[in-house]
Design an enzyme around this catalytic site. Structure first.
Site, PDB file in Angstrom:
ATOM      1  N   THR A 204       0.825  -1.211   0.000  1.00  0.00           N
ATOM      2  CA  THR A 204       0.000   0.000   0.000  1.00  0.00           C
ATOM      3  C   THR A 204       0.861   1.263   0.000  1.00  0.00           C
ATOM      4  OG1 THR A 204      -0.122  -0.117   2.427  1.00  0.00           O
ATOM      5  CG2 THR A 204      -1.926  -1.137   1.178  1.00  0.00           C
ATOM      6  N   GLY A 206       2.230   4.538  -0.959  1.00  0.00           N
ATOM      7  CA  GLY A 206       1.785   5.623  -1.816  1.00  0.00           C
ATOM      8  C   GLY A 206       0.286   5.743  -1.998  1.00  0.00           C
ATOM      9  N   THR A 207      -0.504   5.031  -1.197  1.00  0.00           N
ATOM     10  CA  THR A 207      -1.958   5.087  -1.398  1.00  0.00           C
ATOM     11  C   THR A 207      -2.526   6.477  -1.108  1.00  0.00           C
ATOM     12  OG1 THR A 207      -2.223   4.188   0.846  1.00  0.00           O
ATOM     13  CG2 THR A 207      -2.384   2.642  -0.979  1.00  0.00           C
ATOM     14  N   GLY A 208      -2.016   7.134  -0.069  1.00  0.00           N
ATOM     15  CA  GLY A 208      -2.525   8.464   0.252  1.00  0.00           C
ATOM     16  C   GLY A 208      -2.228   9.471  -0.835  1.00  0.00           C
ATOM     17  N   CYS A 209      -1.009   9.411  -1.364  1.00  0.00           N
ATOM     18  CA  CYS A 209      -0.629  10.297  -2.467  1.00  0.00           C
ATOM     19  C   CYS A 209      -1.513  10.040  -3.683  1.00  0.00           C
ATOM     20  CB  CYS A 209       0.835  10.065  -2.844  1.00  0.00           C
ATOM     21  SG  CYS A 209       2.009  10.214  -1.494  1.00  0.00           S
TER      22      CYS A 209
END
Length: 266
Positions: A204, A206-209
């Site tokens: 997961t 880089g999911t927020g980006c």
């Protein structure tokens, strides 16, 4: 074609930050531009080091973009210092772009601090009032709201507190909870929930980006906020479902699954 700018840190392993943002923009058919505020030496396991870009060069990058190319949306990620925050806000106040999405990045996936949490109040006071949408995950929302979040009711209260800093929309992401992956969008009146299946994977990075960049891209494309969040959530869920098992730690999401699977349209 719509044009979207990311202001964030650079991830040399390609899974998060500027690199994830540009991949997300491309997957949505918008033209991506970038202003790098910090160079981060990281991979799927750890952050080795960071080097912040000087405020002068950050301002010059922003000038280079805005004086030449129309900006239809802005995604803001890592802002590692007060000087960087002041520089970015000064330029935004002058340029007045629409559709500003702030992802208040504080900690890397492996726990490395990308911003001193003591700067959270500075971020709230200086930057949040200029954002159209703020997208904290639960640990970030806890810092910004100054409270623990352990329930749906806590998420709602945190959203109210963060909304008090001035952004029209607050999206509290529930991915750190143990139940369904439910995110809460608050506009000062309504509480809207967006739910997707929870995917059992460690990959997961880089999911927020990716999520915040997808929201920015959809806003640039003219989607209303609810639709922009809905489509961005569907996109990031797909990217997580087909995440790449690269490296020895938490691998990145697959931004181009459909393209890699089906090839270019001829």
């Amino acid at each position: 074609m719509k044009h979207v700018l990311t202001i964030a840190g650079s991830d040399c392993s390609g899974g998060a930050g500027i690199q994830a943002d540009l991949k997300t923009f491309a997957a949505h058919g918008v033209y991506g531009m970038s202003v790098i505020v910090s160079v981060v030496a990281e991979n799927t396991q750890r952050v080795i080091g960071t080097q912040d870009v000087s405020p002068k060069l950050i301002a010059e990058q922003l000038q280079a973009v805005f004086e030449d190319i129309r900006v239809d949306a802005v995604k803001i990620g890592m802002l590692p210092s007060r000087l960087v925050m002041e520089t970015v806000v000064r330029e935004l106040k002058e340029r007045k772009p629409r559709n500003i999405v702030l992802d208040p990045v504080m900690i890397a996936k492996n726990g490395f601090p990308l911003m001193d949490c003591r700067l959270a109040r500075t971020l709230a006071d200086l930057v949040l009032p200029y954002a159209d949408v703020v997208t904290p995950n639960i640990p970030e929302a806890e810092v910004l709201a100054g409270m623990r979040i352990s329930s749906i009711e806590d998420m709602q209260e945190a959203a109210r507190k963060i909304h008090g800093y001035g952004p029209p929309y607050v999206l509290v992401k529930g991915g750190h909870r143990c139940d369904a992956a439910a995110d809460l969008l608050y506009d000062g009146n309504r509480m809207l929930w967006f739910t997707a299946k929870r995917i059992d994977t460690k990959n997961t990075h880089g999911t927020g980006c990716t999520f915040s960049s997808a929201i920015a891209a959809n806003l640039a494309l003219g989607r209303p906020i609810e639709k922009a969040v809905e489509e961005a959530k569907a996109y990031v869920t797909m990217a997580i479902e087909h995440a790449l098992s690269l490296g020895k730690g938490c691998g990145p999401t697959h931004h181009f699954y459909d393209l890699y699977n089906n090839g270019l349209t001829r």
